[in-house]
Design an enzyme around this catalytic site. Sequence first.
Site, PDB file in Angstrom:
ATOM      1  N   ASP A  89       0.805  -1.225   0.000  1.00 19.23           N
ATOM      2  CA  ASP A  89       0.000   0.000   0.000  1.00 19.23           C
ATOM      3  C   ASP A  89       0.838   1.275   0.000  1.00 19.23           C
ATOM      4  O   ASP A  89       2.016   1.279   0.346  1.00 19.23           O
ATOM      5  CB  ASP A  89      -0.960   0.009   1.192  1.00 19.23           C
ATOM      6  CG  ASP A  89      -0.258  -0.214   2.533  1.00 19.23           C
ATOM      7  OD1 ASP A  89       0.776  -0.921   2.560  1.00 19.23           O
ATOM      8  OD2 ASP A  89      -0.718   0.324   3.552  1.00 19.23           O
ATOM      9  N   GLU A 147      -0.538  -2.027   5.197  1.00 25.40           N
ATOM     10  CA  GLU A 147       0.398  -1.918   6.328  1.00 25.40           C
ATOM     11  C   GLU A 147       0.239  -0.595   7.046  1.00 25.40           C
ATOM     12  O   GLU A 147       0.447  -0.508   8.253  1.00 25.40           O
ATOM     13  CB  GLU A 147       1.847  -2.070   5.817  1.00 25.40           C
ATOM     14  CG  GLU A 147       2.879  -2.234   6.929  1.00 25.40           C
ATOM     15  CD  GLU A 147       3.235  -0.934   7.631  1.00 25.40           C
ATOM     16  OE1 GLU A 147       3.366  -0.952   8.871  1.00 25.40           O
ATOM     17  OE2 GLU A 147       3.381   0.098   6.961  1.00 25.40           O
TER      18      GLU A 147
HETATM   19 NI    NI Z   1       6.687   1.036   5.330  1.00 30.17          NI
END
Ligand code: NI
Length: 402
Positions: A89, A147
């Site tokens: 991401d 994340e």
């Molecule tokens: Ni990172």
Amino acid sequence: MKNANLKNIIKTKAAEFYNELVEIRRYLHSHPELSFEEKETAAFIMKKLDEYGISYKSNIAGGYGILGHIKGTKTGNENKVIALRADMDALPVNEENDVEYKSVFENKMHACGHDVHTSSLLGAAKILEQIKSRFSGTVLLLFQPAEERIPGGAKQIIDSGVLNNPRPDVIIGQHVMPSMEVGTVGFKEGMYMASSDEVFLTVKGKGGHAAMPYDINDNVLIASHIIVALQQIVSRNAKASVPSVLSFGRFIADGSVNVIPNAVRIEGTFRTMNEEWRQKAKEQIRKIAQSVASGMGAECEVEIKHGYPYLVNNIELTSFLSNQATEYINPEKVIDMEIRMTAEDFAYYSQEFPVCFYRLGTGNKSKNIMSPLHSSTFDIDETALETGMGMFAWLAVSYLAK
Ligand code: NI
């Protein structure tokens, strides 16, 4: 001798795939997607895995995660399993780099290098698929979404059970590091990154005319006292052996020169490396903030959002892998790192599996590539991709051969 041979094969392949990997990274970099929205990124990864002839499960954990699967055909350690993890991401940052692969979307940018992690894992996957007759055991390719945003993709992946069969013996992940020169990698055994909780305080009382503080609550003064008092948690209550940080970056007292507001908002972050202390410290934040406010005639609402846990690298695994890294590159380029107070959802894996989260140097002072992570001018020296994919593949086969 045999291992030296395998190392050279991996190095040759990494050099051979380098141009393709630059293209992959540039595509991903220019088409960033935010956490939990990585649909096109996932489609791109699947297209590449199809092209490489690698089987995978898609849409794992109810999101856009992908779990690829490569089984070595050599006999010996058939039951060993290692997972290689890359996050996918991007961040809500507006890219300011003037490069041909600049993000095509406003306010979306791969400013944390997850494009580099994903492309390095694709490169490693291509290498491993081509050398699978030379190793025994299974490599799982874990492309993980989300994340950057709580609750984090890692937790969803663990909770979904997708890693239960086959269950990896160990999980390793790599992350870009702009302060380390390209060509280097960094390891840290044991405690490595911090847990991260978000603290929101609202001091409430009766505001009013600043000329008559005796008739009202001075919420600005009370909030200031709370910030000062809370610093005793880190300086007086935290054990010297447990790293702790409490920082406040937001203080909103929206009155005026002669108006004291009815409420003051304070926002900050608490980070540490011990679960028991983490719980205790959060209780203490609540208690001190509320008692300072009530002692001064106001009240304080406390909300603490639970973030990622702390990340601990398995000592034996990390020591083994950093030794293996010195076989792959010049030992001077394998760096011993320090504890960091930043957080990462890879920490969830470290609570369930022996893990090693290591760093990939991507900076280049002579080319002025030094911007920090999460900044609008973050970029990498792309030759790091060759080390990134080769090292990933090398560490995987080294672990399986152990
Ligand atoms: Ni990172």
